[in-house]
Each structure stands twice: as structure tokens, then as C-alpha cells.
Design a protein around this motif. Structure first.
Motif, PDB file in Angstrom:
ATOM      1  N   PRO A   1       0.753  -1.320  -0.087  1.00  0.00           N
ATOM      2  CA  PRO A   1      -0.046   0.088  -0.066  1.00  0.00           C
ATOM      3  C   PRO A   1       0.854   1.333   0.010  1.00  0.00           C
ATOM      4  O   PRO A   1       1.895   1.163   0.313  1.00  0.00           O
ATOM      5  N   THR A   2       0.166   2.379  -0.561  1.00  0.00           N
ATOM      6  CA  THR A   2       0.837   3.724  -0.631  1.00  0.00           C
ATOM      7  C   THR A   2      -0.308   4.610   0.271  1.00  0.00           C
ATOM      8  O   THR A   2      -1.306   4.585   0.187  1.00  0.00           O
ATOM      9  N   ILE A   3       0.472   5.526   0.804  1.00  0.00           N
ATOM     10  CA  ILE A   3      -0.254   6.617   1.487  1.00  0.00           C
ATOM     11  C   ILE A   3       0.090   7.997   1.052  1.00  0.00           C
ATOM     12  O   ILE A   3       1.306   8.141   0.782  1.00  0.00           O
ATOM     13  N   ARG A   4      -0.893   8.952   1.004  1.00  0.00           N
ATOM     14  CA  ARG A   4      -0.395  10.197   1.011  1.00  0.00           C
ATOM     15  C   ARG A   4      -0.852  10.911   2.076  1.00  0.00           C
ATOM     16  O   ARG A   4      -2.256  10.895   2.519  1.00  0.00           O
ATOM     17  N   ILE A   5      -0.139  12.115   2.451  1.00  0.00           N
ATOM     18  CA  ILE A   5      -0.628  12.765   3.634  1.00  0.00           C
ATOM     19  C   ILE A   5      -0.636  14.307   3.124  1.00  0.00           C
ATOM     20  O   ILE A   5       0.649  14.923   2.692  1.00  0.00           O
ATOM     21  N   ALA A   6      -1.890  14.887   3.163  1.00  0.00           N
ATOM     22  CA  ALA A   6      -1.793  16.451   2.977  1.00  0.00           C
ATOM     23  C   ALA A   6      -1.514  17.193   4.120  1.00  0.00           C
ATOM     24  O   ALA A   6      -2.237  17.352   5.132  1.00  0.00           O
ATOM     25  N   ILE A   7      -0.536  17.774   4.012  1.00  0.00           N
ATOM     26  CA  ILE A   7       0.176  18.540   5.258  1.00  0.00           C
ATOM     27  C   ILE A   7      -0.339  19.913   5.366  1.00  0.00           C
ATOM     28  O   ILE A   7      -0.419  20.908   4.441  1.00  0.00           O
ATOM     29  N   PRO A   8      -1.167  20.249   6.260  1.00  0.00           N
ATOM     30  CA  PRO A   8      -1.917  21.338   6.413  1.00  0.00           C
ATOM     31  C   PRO A   8      -0.759  22.593   6.608  1.00  0.00           C
ATOM     32  O   PRO A   8       0.113  22.574   6.916  1.00  0.00           O
ATOM     33  N   THR A   9      -1.413  23.815   6.214  1.00  0.00           N
ATOM     34  CA  THR A   9      -0.561  25.066   6.164  1.00  0.00           C
ATOM     35  C   THR A   9      -0.385  25.516   7.812  1.00  0.00           C
ATOM     36  O   THR A   9       0.604  26.282   7.890  1.00  0.00           O
ATOM     37  N   GLY A  10      -1.293  25.117   8.775  1.00  0.00           N
ATOM     38  CA  GLY A  10      -1.226  25.662   9.941  1.00  0.00           C
ATOM     39  C   GLY A  10      -0.349  24.887  11.012  1.00  0.00           C
ATOM     40  O   GLY A  10      -0.145  25.156  12.221  1.00  0.00           O
ATOM     41  N   VAL A  11       0.224  23.896  10.388  1.00  0.00           N
ATOM     42  CA  VAL A  11       1.275  23.067  11.464  1.00  0.00           C
ATOM     43  C   VAL A  11       2.578  23.461  11.240  1.00  0.00           C
ATOM     44  O   VAL A  11       3.129  24.076  10.450  1.00  0.00           O
ATOM     45  N   VAL A  12       3.424  23.039  12.740  1.00  0.00           N
ATOM     46  CA  VAL A  12       4.441  23.384  12.786  1.00  0.00           C
ATOM     47  C   VAL A  12       5.538  22.332  12.202  1.00  0.00           C
ATOM     48  O   VAL A  12       5.239  21.365  12.399  1.00  0.00           O
ATOM     49  N   ARG A  13       6.638  22.792  12.024  1.00  0.00           N
ATOM     50  CA  ARG A  13       7.843  21.604  11.350  1.00  0.00           C
ATOM     51  C   ARG A  13       8.292  20.839  12.716  1.00  0.00           C
ATOM     52  O   ARG A  13       7.871  21.070  13.874  1.00  0.00           O
TER      53      ARG A  13
END
Length: 177
Positions: free
Chosen positions: A153-165
Motif C-alpha cells: 500500500p501507498t499513503i499520501r498525507i496532505a500537510i496542512p498549512t497551519g502545522v509547525v515543523r
């Protein structure tokens, strides 16, 4: 200067198995709800780094279902998958990526034995599903003999603009019944 700002926005995503599933071999067997049917999953995967506001895609490694029930009829099963939120440090709104931002597709079987009809939940990325609820990953619909099937399987994560590194950890949970 723009390069420095982009690097500061990078996050690292790690997928881990729950502590009860950890095994020294680097793989874990998760007991199923059906006697004679087991699922084996990777214990930990580092998906690498992505950028805030971007998308990170990675392979989870091989997931395998082993059905050793023999000539039981019907000899069918369904493997499901879900995810927890991905969290950095103590969590909180700016340190959490919700499971609804995590997409999954099983892809086709990479190997199988024993026959029967084996059906991937999401054969291609076009059929990807979010993991905010349990989803079907793979299924055996027909056949009356022991079998195994493995998929990558493959996953794709849409990283939100409001998160910190930072380093984010979450769980992708597979089960079979």
C-alpha cells in the motif's frame, strides 16, 4: 532566503505500529478476529520529509494476510485499514495532522498463493480513500483453501498549512476478519 523559509517548514512523517505489535524482526503480526487468519504488517516506516502545505507520498511496505483454515467453505475474509492522527510532540492544533488528511490505496496483489478471488480495495491512486474511518484494504471473496496474499500500500498525507515543523508520528492500523 526563500530556500531557508521552505526548509524551516519541513516536517518528518513516521508511521509506527502500536507498542503491543512491535517485534524485533522488524515486522509484527496482528492477531485477527478470525481464527486461522492472520495479518502481518511493517512495524515502522519513515516516509521522509515534506513541506507545510504540501503533500507527502510513500510506500508502507508489504502487508500480508495468511489464511490457514484449509477447506472451510466459504473461505473468505476482509482486511481493513484506518489511521490515527499524526502528532508532533505533545500535540495540539498546530502539531496535529488529522487522519482525514491521510489517503491510502492498496494497489494490486504483489504475490499470492492458494487461489480464490482476491480483490484489492483500491487498485490505483485514483481510488485512494481517506483513513478517518476504517476502509477495506483487500478481500478474498471465493475459494475454499488456505491462501496468502500480499500487497504494497501507498499513503499520501496532505500537510496542512497551519502545522509547525517537526517529527510527526501516527499509526496505520490493518486488521482482518
Amino acid at each position: 532566503m526563500r530556500l531557508l523559509a521552505a526548509l524551516l517548514g519541513a516536517i518528518l512523517i513516521l508511521v509506527t505500529a502500536s507498542p503491543a505489535d512491535a517485534a524485533p524482526s522488524g515486522r509484527a503480526a496482528r492477531l485477527s478476529r478470525t481464527v486461522g487468519v492472520d495479518i502481518i504488517v511493517p512495524t515502522a516506516v519513515n516516509l521522509g520529509a515534506g513541506f507545510v502545505g504540501g503533500t507527502l507520498t510513500g510506500r508502507l511496505g508489504t502487508v500480508e494476510v495468511r489464511d490457514s483454515r484449509g477447506p472451510v467453505n466459504p473461505n473468505s475474509w476482509v482486511a481493513t485499514v484506518s489511521a490515527t492522527a499524526f502528532v508532533a510532540g505533545a500535540g495540539g492544533p498546530q502539531r496535529t495532522i488529522d487522519a482525514g488528511r491521510v489517503s491510502y490505496w492498496s494497489g494490486p496483489a504483489v504475490r499470492s498463493t492458494g487461489g480464490g478471488t482476491l480483490v484489492p480495495g483500491q487498485p490505483t491512486s485514483a481510488q485512494a480513500v481517506t483513513l478517518d474511518v476504517a476502509r477495506e484494504a483487500f478481500r478474498k471473496t471465493t475459494g475454499a483453501d488456505s491462501n496468502t496474499v500480499a500487497w504494497g500500500p501507498t499513503i499520501r498525507i496532505a500537510i496542512p498549512t497551519g502545522v509547525v515543523r517537526g517529527s510527526y508520528r501516527g499509526e496505520i492500523v490493518h486488521s482482518v476478519a
